[in-house]
Design an enzyme around this catalytic site. Structure first.
Site, PDB file in Angstrom:
ATOM      1  N   GLY B 126      27.245  16.653  41.857  1.00  0.00           N
ATOM      2  CA  GLY B 126      27.624  17.894  42.534  1.00  0.00           C
ATOM      3  C   GLY B 126      28.572  17.606  43.682  1.00  0.00           C
ATOM      4  O   GLY B 126      28.170  17.631  44.841  1.00  0.00           O
ATOM      5  N   GLU B 245      32.072   3.600  41.697  1.00  0.00           N
ATOM      6  CA  GLU B 245      32.475   4.340  40.499  1.00  0.00           C
ATOM      7  C   GLU B 245      33.898   3.975  40.087  1.00  0.00           C
ATOM      8  O   GLU B 245      34.171   3.645  38.951  1.00  0.00           O
ATOM      9  CB  GLU B 245      32.373   5.844  40.770  1.00  0.00           C
ATOM     10  N   ASN B 367      44.579  10.822  40.278  1.00  0.00           N
ATOM     11  CA  ASN B 367      45.376   9.613  40.472  1.00  0.00           C
ATOM     12  C   ASN B 367      46.380   9.765  41.613  1.00  0.00           C
ATOM     13  O   ASN B 367      46.803   8.770  42.197  1.00  0.00           O
ATOM     14  CB  ASN B 367      46.068   9.241  39.154  1.00  0.00           C
ATOM     15  N   GLU B 368      46.735  10.995  41.938  1.00  0.00           N
ATOM     16  CA  GLU B 368      47.621  11.197  43.088  1.00  0.00           C
ATOM     17  C   GLU B 368      46.880  10.842  44.379  1.00  0.00           C
ATOM     18  O   GLU B 368      47.430  10.187  45.271  1.00  0.00           O
ATOM     19  CB  GLU B 368      48.112  12.657  43.140  1.00  0.00           C
TER      20      GLU B 368
END
Lengths: 338, 385
Positions: B126, B245, B367-368
């Site tokens: 979340g 992660e 990715n930006e």
């Protein structure tokens, strides 16, 4: 499985980095470029530290280490765009002419002119000995026995030459079969290692500039368009590194024919990745520097041009990618006959 | 440096390979983004747990094997090689689990970790809200401590909760001090999704399946024992999760090595086109594998993983898209056939994979944003204003 360098290897890298920063600053590089005399300092100090003969067995006067120990040092020679044939001597000749490489001798390498290395021999003007290929043979030819024709190229320091010479029984080396192929792989791998350093230096130089140069009232490095160019350049470099380091391991540990095949594959991956990373870094560096980077006066072009010539030397990225393709997918389809 | 496996590592690999050969379902499970498939995958997690393979890097007391990162990579290689099912509890086992081990209380570890490892509790994330995506620190969902200090009262909305449609629990950040600077004043709270006042609304994705959900909170009361880490320190707790992660655990290299090998197989059955692209796919997967082995070796030597994790995330996500684009080009007229179409190749697995790959450059931080992180924190460029 442990993919990391030892503390000793990292300390050696740091020592070589410090040495070269002191002995071969950008001003020296520029002086050699302009035709000034080469200082004997950098090479003499590298020889003193044992770098040229690092992989030479200790009973031949070397340090008896291997390519995994050497790779970080070659990277450092790329970082300063060293003006001497360290790849040719330390990575290639050290396994062919161990007695020569353990000293201060410089060696130039000229493999099959019809092959991926092409017809020109780098550093032929300053080498003491040239290792030259004729058919399946390798020859060690003293510099006095060759005739050179300069081929002035975009890099004013790593000068290249057409070489005329005559093979003879006296120059012929007693080497095991496959020595020329091994020499090629070592040269391509060593050049890949240097390209890491060249790319790293350009990215560092460019990040420094992007922090200082202001437009619209702020440093240009605060703009996302600039950030993303540099992040992409770093990405390519960061992913080239482990590939080059793994190739060092593969080059150092060839025991049988299967290993030779894997060495070729791993070296080709390394040379392709490193060449592309350096060329990309050069392109980004120039773009971010803008007009000042396009000048002769700014140092960037000294590294940019080194990136170009090393990316093309010992087989370019395309050639090496095709060699990996051959290993992975078999030979390319024959062209259709019309 | 030693790039050969130790005897211990080889034995571990053999053990994993043998167990997987004996236990991996013979035919693929239904998608875990369907109700039936979700329960099939939950049962598979239980099977893994019984063999102590569900969380190999966890300590034995919570059902793991205490395997180091190298062994974890070896297990992943064997897992993908065996064609084993996707991990429905990835969010729990690989993201929340390590975070609980790092900052959780002993009571929380005992309460959550074994149930997580066995698939009894499946977790969703979340993080995002309708107005908090890339700008994650702008989270508005509120949690207010009840007068007795024993429970949170939560109001607000989370969205794009992966696996949220069928999950049992949600972990995320809620604003607990509205007066604080925005990165402060957030608290990491674990929420049972059957709590009264919590409403889950599944969202259909590009492939039509409900891979994620939005979750609404209306005066939902959650025990204060479910606070992970300190109150108002949620950002720090979450960044620990996010770093792990992006850095190592989200996409193990084995997944891409397997995709590249499938692509080589597809190439072998086609007409020789796209030789360069197929080679590039294999090289990139191998490059990612090497990069990961170097990262985990550094971690094992006592190093850390920080902002450079962003490099990883960009690399694998963009590689995954390229590999699938290449596959679709090789498939030509069959590329866009959906599962069930008579001529679909391999039940349209490449198209499925392509759709999934397109989410990679978006989730876990676009990715930006990752490129900004690299520029700011690895290259030390000045922050944008």
């Amino acid at each position: 499985m442990h993919f990391a360098f030892t503390e000793d290897q990292l300390l050696f890298q740091g020592a070589v980095r410090d040495l070269l920063a002191k002995e071969f600053p950008a001003g020296e590089l520029r002086a050699v470029w302009s035709g000034g005399p080469r200082s004997s300092g950098p090479w003499a100090h590298l020889a003193e530290m044992g770098v040229p003969g690092l992989v030479v067995p200790s009973d031949h006067g070397g340090l008896g280490l291997d390519e995994v120990d050497l790779v970080l040092l070659l990277e450092e020679t790329g970082r300063v765009a060293l003006a001497e044939p360290v790849v040719e001597t330390a990575a290639v000749a050290a396994r062919i002419l161990p007695d020569v490489a353990a000293g201060e001798t410089m060696v130039a390498i000229g493999l099959d002119p019809a092959g991926p290395c092409g017809p020109y021999v780098a550093f032929a003007d300053i080498a003491d000995v040239l290792v030259l290929q004729a058919g399946d043979e390798l020859h060690a030819v003293p510099s006095g026995d060759v005739a050179l024709v300069a081929q002035p190229c975009v890099d004013g320091v790593r000068r290249i030459f057409s070489v005329s010479w005559t093979p003879s029984a006296l120059t012929r080396l007693e080497v095991p079969p496959g020595a020329a192929a091994a020499a090629f792989d070592r040269g391509a791998w060593g050049t890949a290692a240097q390209l890491l350093g060249v790319a790293d230096r350009m990215i560092e130089m460019t990040a420094d500039y992007a922090r200082e140069r202001e437009q619209f009232g702020k440093p240009i490095g605060s703009f996302q368009a600039v950030k993303h160019l540099l992040a992409d350049a770093l990405l390519k470099l960061d992913f080239a590194r482990p590939v080059v380091y793994r190739a060092a391991w593969s080059v150092a540990r060839v025991a049988d024919a299967g290993d030779i095949e894997l060495r070729a594959r791993d070296v080709s991956m390394a040379k392709a990745y490193a060449s592309e990373a350096a060329v990309r870094a050069a392109r980004v560096a120039l773009q971010v520097h803008g007009a000042i980077g396009y000048t002769w006066e700014h140092d960037l072009h000294l590294w940019m041009k080194r990136a170009w010539v090393l990316a093309g030397a010992w087989g370019d990225a395309r050639w090496h990618r095709e060699r990996v393709a051959g290993w992975l997918l078999g030979p390319p389809p024959a062209p259709a006959v019309s | 440096m030693d790039l050969t496996e130790t005897g211990d590592e080889e034995a571990f690999r053999s053990e994993a390979r043998e167990w997987l050969a004996a236990h991996v379902p013979a035919s693929p499970l239904a998608s875990f983004d369907t109700a039936d498939g979700f329960e099939q995958h939950r049962a598979w997690e239980a099977t893994l747990y019984e063999g102590r393979w569900s969380a190999v890097s966890w300590p034995a007391e919570y059902g793991g094997r205490g395997a180091n990162y190298i062994k974890w990579l070896i297990f992943e290689e064997e897992y993908y090689r065996a064609g084993a099912p996707g991990r429905v509890n990835q969010n729990g086992v690989f993201l929340l689990g390590p975070t609980i081990m790092e900052v959780g209380t002993d009571e929380q570890k005992a309460r959550f970790l074994p149930r997580m490892a066995s698939g009894k509790d499946i977790w969703c994330q979340g993080w995002s809200e309708p107005n908090a995506g890339s700008d994650l620190a702008s989270i508005r969902s509120r949690a207010v401590l009840a007068d007795d200090g024993n429970s949170w009262v939560i109001n607000g909305q989370k969205t794009w909760c992966s696996r949220g449609a069928f999950a049992d629990w949600l972990f995320g950040m809620f604003r607990t001090d509205p007066g604080a600077e925005r990165h402060r004043g957030l608290t990491f709270i674990l929420v049972p999704l059957d709590t009264p006042g919590v409403t889950v609304r599944p969202i259909a994705q590009l492939d039509g399946e409900t891979g994620f959900a939005e979750v609404f909170f209306e005066d939902a009361v959650v025990s204060a024992e479910n606070t992970l880490g300190e109150v108002n320190q949620g950002w720090r707790v979450a960044m620990a999760t996010a770093g792990f992660e992006r850095g190592v655990s989200l996409r193990s290299p084995a997944r891409f090595v397997q995709t590249a090998e499938r692509l080589v197989g597809l190439f072998a059955r086609s007409d020789g086109r796209l030789r360069d692209e197929v080679t590039a796919a294999w090289m990139d997967a191998e490059g990612y594998r090497l990069h990961t082995y170097m990262t985990v070796s550094r971690l094992l030597d006592g190093g850390t993983i920080g902002a450079e994790a962003s490099l990883n995330k960009i690399f694998w996500s963009e590689m995954d898209v390229r590999m699938h684009e290449t596959a679709l080009q090789l498939l030509g007229d069959q590329a866009l056939l959906v599962p069930g179409a008579p001529d679909a190749v391999d039940d349209a697995r490449w198209l499925d994979g392509y759709l999934f790959s397109l989410s990679g450059p978006i989730y876990a931080g676009t990715n930006e944003i990752q490129r900004n992180v690299i520029a700011d924190r690895v290259l030390n460029l000045p922050r944008g204003t």
